[in-house]
Structures are given as C-alpha cells and as structure tokens.
Scaffold this active site. Structure first.
Site, PDB file in Angstrom:
ATOM      1  N   HIS A 176       1.721   1.422  -4.755  1.00 23.16           N
ATOM      2  CA  HIS A 176       1.839   2.806  -5.223  1.00 23.16           C
ATOM      3  C   HIS A 176       1.538   3.752  -4.062  1.00 23.16           C
ATOM      4  O   HIS A 176       0.694   3.465  -3.211  1.00 23.16           O
ATOM      5  CB  HIS A 176       0.865   3.056  -6.383  1.00 23.16           C
ATOM      6  CG  HIS A 176       1.079   4.378  -7.031  1.00 23.16           C
ATOM      7  ND1 HIS A 176       0.564   5.541  -6.522  1.00 23.16           N
ATOM      8  CD2 HIS A 176       1.807   4.731  -8.123  1.00 23.16           C
ATOM      9  CE1 HIS A 176       0.947   6.559  -7.281  1.00 23.16           C
ATOM     10  NE2 HIS A 176       1.706   6.089  -8.265  1.00 23.16           N
TER      11      HIS A 176
ATOM     12  N   SER B   6       6.996  12.770 -11.781  1.00 21.82           N
ATOM     13  CA  SER B   6       7.050  13.913 -12.700  1.00 21.82           C
ATOM     14  C   SER B   6       8.076  13.745 -13.827  1.00 21.82           C
ATOM     15  O   SER B   6       8.766  14.697 -14.186  1.00 21.82           O
ATOM     16  CB  SER B   6       7.288  15.213 -11.929  1.00 21.82           C
ATOM     17  OG  SER B   6       6.230  15.437 -11.019  1.00 21.82           O
TER      18      SER B   6
ATOM     19  N   GLU C 281      -0.183   6.295  -3.752  1.00 23.54           N
ATOM     20  CA  GLU C 281      -1.592   6.682  -3.561  1.00 23.54           C
ATOM     21  C   GLU C 281      -2.386   5.551  -2.905  1.00 23.54           C
ATOM     22  O   GLU C 281      -3.343   5.805  -2.175  1.00 23.54           O
ATOM     23  CB  GLU C 281      -2.201   7.118  -4.904  1.00 23.54           C
ATOM     24  CG  GLU C 281      -1.652   8.484  -5.313  1.00 23.54           C
ATOM     25  CD  GLU C 281      -1.477   8.700  -6.805  1.00 23.54           C
ATOM     26  OE1 GLU C 281      -2.095   7.981  -7.602  1.00 23.54           O
ATOM     27  OE2 GLU C 281      -0.686   9.594  -7.166  1.00 23.54           O
TER      28      GLU C 281
ATOM     29  N   GLY D 138       3.272  13.670  -9.205  1.00 25.07           N
ATOM     30  CA  GLY D 138       2.188  14.577  -9.567  1.00 25.07           C
ATOM     31  C   GLY D 138       2.424  16.020  -9.138  1.00 25.07           C
ATOM     32  O   GLY D 138       1.520  16.845  -9.201  1.00 25.07           O
TER      33      GLY D 138
ATOM     34  N   ASN E 208       1.112   4.787 -15.750  1.00 27.76           N
ATOM     35  CA  ASN E 208       0.076   4.574 -14.739  1.00 27.76           C
ATOM     36  C   ASN E 208      -1.039   5.596 -14.993  1.00 27.76           C
ATOM     37  O   ASN E 208      -0.854   6.778 -14.738  1.00 27.76           O
ATOM     38  CB  ASN E 208       0.687   4.772 -13.338  1.00 27.76           C
ATOM     39  CG  ASN E 208      -0.365   4.751 -12.247  1.00 27.76           C
ATOM     40  OD1 ASN E 208      -1.486   4.310 -12.468  1.00 27.76           O
ATOM     41  ND2 ASN E 208       0.016   5.220 -11.062  1.00 27.76           N
TER      42      ASN E 208
ATOM     43  N   LYS F 165      -3.856   5.876 -13.539  1.00 33.92           N
ATOM     44  CA  LYS F 165      -4.631   6.219 -12.333  1.00 33.92           C
ATOM     45  C   LYS F 165      -6.129   6.204 -12.667  1.00 33.92           C
ATOM     46  O   LYS F 165      -6.561   5.385 -13.480  1.00 33.92           O
ATOM     47  CB  LYS F 165      -4.176   7.570 -11.779  1.00 33.92           C
ATOM     48  CG  LYS F 165      -2.658   7.667 -11.664  1.00 33.92           C
ATOM     49  CD  LYS F 165      -2.195   8.816 -10.839  1.00 33.92           C
ATOM     50  CE  LYS F 165      -0.697   8.951 -10.953  1.00 33.92           C
ATOM     51  NZ  LYS F 165      -0.117   9.789  -9.946  1.00 33.92           N
TER      52      LYS F 165
ATOM     53  N   GLU G 116       9.761   5.820  -6.336  1.00 32.26           N
ATOM     54  CA  GLU G 116       8.967   7.011  -6.596  1.00 32.26           C
ATOM     55  C   GLU G 116       8.935   7.888  -5.341  1.00 32.26           C
ATOM     56  O   GLU G 116       8.109   7.637  -4.437  1.00 32.26           O
ATOM     57  CB  GLU G 116       7.528   6.621  -6.954  1.00 32.26           C
ATOM     58  CG  GLU G 116       7.418   5.722  -8.157  1.00 32.26           C
ATOM     59  CD  GLU G 116       6.038   5.840  -8.789  1.00 32.26           C
ATOM     60  OE1 GLU G 116       5.958   6.292  -9.924  1.00 32.26           O
ATOM     61  OE2 GLU G 116       5.050   5.500  -8.112  1.00 32.26           O
TER      62      GLU G 116
HETATM   63  C1  PEP Z   1       2.940   7.918 -10.629  1.00 35.59           C
HETATM   64  O1  PEP Z   1       1.758   8.061 -10.352  1.00 35.59           O
HETATM   65  O2  PEP Z   1       3.444   6.803 -10.489  1.00 35.59           O
HETATM   66  C2  PEP Z   1       3.694   9.072 -11.104  1.00 35.59           C
HETATM   67  C3  PEP Z   1       4.988   8.971 -11.203  1.00 35.59           C
HETATM   68  O3  PEP Z   1       2.969  10.208 -11.416  1.00 35.59           O
HETATM   69  P1  PEP Z   1       3.544  11.528 -12.144  1.00 35.59           P
HETATM   70  O4  PEP Z   1       4.383  11.074 -13.309  1.00 35.59           O
HETATM   71  O5  PEP Z   1       2.319  12.270 -12.572  1.00 35.59           O
HETATM   72  O6  PEP Z   1       4.359  12.256 -11.126  1.00 35.59           O
END
Ligand code: PEP
Length: 253
Positions: free
Chosen positions: A96, A214, A98, A174, A9, A11, A168
């Site tokens: 997601h 992460s 966000e 993040g 992703n 973003k 997630e």
């Molecule tokens: C995500 O945005 O779906 C995500 C898992 O981000 P990160 O790997 O940076 O934590």
C-alpha cells in the site's frame, strides 16, 4: 469469470468497540443483501481474530493491511504469513502506498511478501500506482509497468492468477480527487496487457484488478462499469456501513 471485489482498508482507525460494531453492521448488511461482488475488509491486525470470529461462514473476507517478508523471529511489531494462516485469514494487502511512504516498502520487498503469502495459501492484494509528479511528468504508464514487473514477474502463471492487484494512484488516495473512469480504465487495461504479454491472455483475463483512490458512493458505479475494473479498494468510505454498502451496490446498479 474473474472475481468482482469491494475491499475496505480501515487503516489505523477505530477502537475495539467501534471495530466490532462496524463488523456486526457489515455482517448484517451482507446477510440481508445479495451482493454481486465479494466483500473484504482489512482492519488493523489487532482485530483480525475478532473478524474471523464474527464472520463464521466466511461471509466477508478478512485481510491484514501488511505482512512481514520474514518467516518468524526477532522482528518486533511484525506479523507473518504463517500467523495469518493460523487464524484462517484470507490474505494481506501488500505494498500500500502508505507502507511505501512511511515504512520503506518497495517493489522488491513486495515481491518477497507476495511469494510468501502465496506459499501459505493467502491471497496477496498487491497495491501499486504512480505519484502526482510521475503522472504530471507523463511517466505513469512506465511506472506502473515497472512496479508490476518487479513485484510479480518472478511468479509462475499458476501463482500470478491468485494475486489481486489494486491500482491506486497515490494522488487520489485520501485526497478526494479520483482518477476519472477513463484514466483508471487506461491503467487497468495497461496492467492486464503487460501481464498478457508475459503470461498470455487467458492468465491476464483471470486476474482481478481493483481501483483505489477516493472511491465514494456517488462515483463507484461509473468506475466499476469499466471493462478492466473489477472492483475497488476503499479507504475513508469503508469506515461507515452506509457509505461502504452503497459502494458495494455500485455493482448492483
Ligand atoms: C486506500 O487507502 O487504499 C484508499 C483508496 O483510500 P481512500 O479511499 O480514502 O482514498
């Protein structure tokens, strides 16, 4: 056997030249390596056609980061399932965290989008997960159950089999903080059980459930080795081919 997938992703990162460079690097990598999982990317929508032009043989799956709950019309800034289908995109991330945090996405709107995506032959990647407060309050199992039921349980068995779920935990996205493989496995098994109770074991066994939060080159292998974890949705570490490829190799190791 259910699909193993590593999805990136992107973003809101990369200008057009940088996006093209990363896509070319990923394509080269994919051509030179026999990956044991499917590789998907969700770049900004502006670059979806670029991705489809580069990945002529569908070497890498192309997903949008969101799509509209509407079919067409006066919805400035939105892209529809039909538009995605018309460029031969593979699917869309839906829900997601966000999008939930900044754009009022919720499980009911996700349910509508998932149905629309499936109706056009697109693969929805439904994202869910608890916040830090919910985890600290011991509500994570209930939260994920409600999210799963609200977004997915209007689907038929044939439809739900085509959905990919990305668990997630919001506190791990993040932040550099990852759920332990055991914490992630607990929720993945829980989601699979909830689905099995409604649709039966056979259906639940076919659904790929990715972990996101992460994931990095040094923890991917252990996370992917859990029995109910079928891959990862990767944010920050998807922006460099060196990191993303090492995560993909979490399946080879
Ligand atoms: C995500 O945005 O779906 C995500 C898992 O981000 P990160 O790997 O940076 O934590």
């Amino acid at each position: 056997m259910r699909k193993k997938i590593v999805a990136g992703n992107w973003k809101m990162n990369k200008n057009a030249a940088e996006a093209e460079e990363l896509m070319i690097q990923l394509l080269e990598y994919k051509k030179q390596h026999n990956t044991l999982c499917e590789v998907w990317i969700a770049p900004p929508s502006l670059y979806l056609m670029m991705a489809k032009d580069l990945f002529k043989n569908n070497e890498i799956g192309v997903f949008s980061q969101d799509m509209s709950a509407q079919d067409s019309g006066a919805y400035t800034g939105e892209i529809s399932a039909d538009m995605l289908k018309s460029i031969d995109a593979d699917g869309s991330l839906i829900g997601h965290s966000e999008r939930r945090q900044y754009h009022q996405e919720n499980d009911k709107s996700c349910a509508v989008k998932i149905k629309k995506a499936l109706g056009k032959g697109l693969t929805p990647v439904y994202c869910n997960g608890e916040t830090l407060d919910q985890r600290k309050g011991g509500q994570h199992l209930d939260v994920v159950k409600t999210q799963t039921e609200t977004a997915l349980f209007d689907l038929s068995a044939e439809e739900i089999k085509k959905v990919v779920i990305a668990y997630e935990p919001v506190w791990a996205i993040g932040t550099g903080e990852t759920a332990s493989p055991e914490q992630a496995q607990e929720i993945h098994a829980h989601i699979r059980k909830i689905i099995a109770e409604k649709y039966g074991e056979e259906v639940a066994d076919e659904i790929s459930i990715l972990y996101g939060g992460s994931v990095k080159p040094d923890n991917a292998k252990e996370i992917f080795s859990q029995p109910d974890i079928d891959g990862g949705l990767i944010g920050g570490a998807a922006l460099k081919v060196e990191d993303f490829s090492k995560i993909i190799e979490g399946f080879n190791a």
